[in-house]
Design a protein around this motif. Structure first.
Motif, short mmCIF file in Angstrom:
data_model
loop_
_atom_site.label_atom_id
_atom_site.label_comp_id
_atom_site.label_asym_id
_atom_site.label_seq_id
_atom_site.Cartn_x
_atom_site.Cartn_y
_atom_site.Cartn_z
N ALA A 107 -12.94 53.60 7.38
CA ALA A 107 -12.75 52.36 8.13
C ALA A 107 -11.74 52.55 9.26
CB ALA A 107 -12.29 51.24 7.19
N HIS A 108 -10.67 53.27 8.98
CA HIS A 108 -9.65 53.48 10.03
C HIS A 108 -10.20 54.37 11.14
CE1 HIS A 108 -5.58 53.14 11.48
NE2 HIS A 108 -5.59 54.43 11.78
N LEU A 109 -10.96 55.40 10.75
CA LEU A 109 -11.58 56.26 11.76
C LEU A 109 -12.51 55.46 12.65
CD1 LEU A 109 -12.23 59.05 12.96
CD2 LEU A 109 -13.95 59.34 11.16
N CYS A 110 -13.32 54.58 12.03
CA CYS A 110 -14.25 53.76 12.81
C CYS A 110 -13.50 52.76 13.69
CB CYS A 110 -15.21 53.03 11.87
SG CYS A 110 -16.37 54.13 11.05
N LEU A 111 -12.38 52.25 13.19
CA LEU A 111 -11.54 51.37 14.02
C LEU A 111 -11.04 52.11 15.25
CD1 LEU A 111 -9.26 49.18 11.70
CD2 LEU A 111 -10.83 48.36 13.46
N VAL A 114 -13.90 52.51 17.81
CA VAL A 114 -14.25 51.30 18.57
C VAL A 114 -13.05 50.71 19.30
CG1 VAL A 114 -16.12 50.75 16.99
CG2 VAL A 114 -13.87 49.76 16.58
N GLY A 115 -11.90 51.39 19.22
CA GLY A 115 -10.72 50.94 19.95
C GLY A 115 -9.99 49.76 19.33
N GLY A 116 -10.10 49.62 18.02
CA GLY A 116 -9.45 48.47 17.38
C GLY A 116 -8.29 48.84 16.47
N ALA A 117 -7.93 50.13 16.40
CA ALA A 117 -6.85 50.56 15.50
C ALA A 117 -5.50 50.43 16.21
CB ALA A 117 -7.09 51.99 15.05
N ASN A 118 -4.91 49.25 16.12
CA ASN A 118 -3.62 49.00 16.76
C ASN A 118 -2.45 49.16 15.80
OD1 ASN A 118 -4.89 48.27 19.24
ND2 ASN A 118 -5.38 46.27 18.36
N GLN A 119 -2.76 49.52 14.55
CA GLN A 119 -1.74 49.76 13.53
C GLN A 119 -2.07 51.07 12.83
OE1 GLN A 119 0.88 47.78 13.14
NE2 GLN A 119 0.18 46.19 14.56
N PRO A 120 -1.13 51.64 12.05
CA PRO A 120 -1.39 52.92 11.38
C PRO A 120 -2.39 52.79 10.23
CG PRO A 120 0.75 52.05 10.72
CD PRO A 120 0.25 51.17 11.84
N THR A 167 -6.86 42.81 16.49
CA THR A 167 -7.99 43.15 17.35
C THR A 167 -9.04 42.05 17.23
OG1 THR A 167 -9.58 44.89 17.93
CG2 THR A 167 -9.21 44.50 15.59
N ASP A 168 -10.08 42.11 18.05
CA ASP A 168 -11.10 41.07 17.97
C ASP A 168 -12.02 41.32 16.78
OD1 ASP A 168 -13.71 42.54 19.18
OD2 ASP A 168 -11.92 43.12 20.31
N THR A 169 -12.64 40.24 16.31
CA THR A 169 -13.46 40.31 15.10
C THR A 169 -14.66 41.24 15.28
OG1 THR A 169 -12.83 38.03 14.60
CG2 THR A 169 -14.70 38.92 13.39
N GLY A 170 -15.21 41.29 16.49
CA GLY A 170 -16.36 42.15 16.75
C GLY A 170 -16.07 43.61 16.47
N ARG A 171 -14.91 44.08 16.90
CA ARG A 171 -14.54 45.48 16.64
C ARG A 171 -14.35 45.73 15.15
NH1 ARG A 171 -12.80 47.91 21.58
NH2 ARG A 171 -12.36 46.35 23.17
N ALA A 172 -13.75 44.75 14.46
CA ALA A 172 -13.53 44.89 13.02
C ALA A 172 -14.86 44.94 12.27
CB ALA A 172 -12.68 43.73 12.51
N VAL A 173 -15.78 44.07 12.64
CA VAL A 173 -17.10 44.05 12.00
C VAL A 173 -17.82 45.38 12.23
CG1 VAL A 173 -19.39 42.98 12.05
CG2 VAL A 173 -17.34 41.54 12.12
N LEU A 178 -20.14 50.36 10.62
CA LEU A 178 -20.49 51.65 11.22
C LEU A 178 -20.74 52.74 10.18
CD1 LEU A 178 -21.01 52.92 13.95
CD2 LEU A 178 -18.58 53.54 14.08
N PRO A 179 -19.89 52.89 9.14
CA PRO A 179 -20.19 53.90 8.12
C PRO A 179 -21.51 53.63 7.41
CG PRO A 179 -17.92 53.16 7.92
CD PRO A 179 -18.59 52.23 8.90
N LEU A 180 -21.82 52.35 7.16
CA LEU A 180 -23.08 52.01 6.51
C LEU A 180 -24.27 52.36 7.39
CD1 LEU A 180 -22.09 48.50 5.06
CD2 LEU A 180 -22.04 50.72 3.90
N ILE A 181 -24.11 52.07 8.68
CA ILE A 181 -25.18 52.37 9.63
C ILE A 181 -25.42 53.88 9.71
CG2 ILE A 181 -25.85 52.30 12.07
CD1 ILE A 181 -24.27 49.66 12.27
#
Length: 203
Positions: A107-111, A114-120, A167-173, A178-181
């Motif tokens: 999940a963190h890698l996918c964040l 998509v540019g949504g990982a603003n925290q560690p 981050t915005d909900t779209g990036r989180a979703v 993404l891993p499932l896809i």
């Protein structure tokens, strides 16, 4: 759960569980972004194990009722199921911990992708751990508990990652799915490759 010293372990656990299940946006907005992996991991293992064990016992009960119809094989079947259930109960916390670390890393890698990982990474782990510990007990609901727990966990993952990482909900979703896809796409690709090889071998 993070305030167990002030409120007591049980009260803090119930308060966290209730807040995540009923007010996930608020829960993950006030969640500490950092502070160690230990307490979230313990919370996840307790909630996940309780739900998984009770669900397994329900399943064992339903199977045993059906097995009594065949008295010749009922004892052997019950023995096998009993041994399997005991092994599952013993190993469940280990499997939950492994799943949590792998899922958090993905999940963190996918964040990040998509540019949504603003925290560690720790923040992602804490979101997933508190979600797992809170939705796990929903498996106690007979028959449909597993489905309810799974669906609400995905909802909490999306809301939690969006709020905790700001981050915005779209990036989180996208990060959650993404891993499932990728896994589903890889499975389909492998299936097509096998079908192609099988077809070619029969011509």
């Amino acid at each position: 759960m993070e305030h167990r010293q002030e409120r007591g372990f049980f009260n803090a656990f119930i308060e966290t569980l209730s807040m995540v299940l009923t007010r996930p946006a608020e829960a993950f907005s006030v969640m500490k972004r950092e502070g160690g992996l230990g307490e979230p991991l313990i919370y996840a293992l307790i909630g996940g194990s309780v739900g998984g064990i009770v669900s397994a016992l329900f399943s064992l009960g339903f199977q045993s009722i059906g097995l009594f119809a065949d008295k010749n094989n009922s004892l052997a079947a019950m023995t096998g199921i009993g041994i399997g259930s005991v092994a599952m109960i013993i190993l469940l916390p280990l499997f939950l911990a492994i799943f949590l670390f792998i899922w958090s890393a993905l999940a963190h890698l996918c964040l990040m992708i998509v540019g949504g990982a603003n925290q560690p990474f720790e923040t992602t782990f804490r979101v997933l751990a508190f979600t797992q510990g809170s939705t796990g007990p929903l498996q106690i609901i007979p028959l449909c508990g597993g489905l309810i727990a799974g669906v609400w966990a995905i909802v909490c993952y999306c809301i939690g990652l969006a709020r905790a990482h700001e981050t915005d909900t779209g990036r989180a979703v996208l990060a959650v799915f993404l891993p499932l896809i990728v896994c589903c796409g890889g499975g389909v690709l492998i299936a097509f490759m096998f079908m192609g090889a099988w077809t070619a071998s029969h011509h």
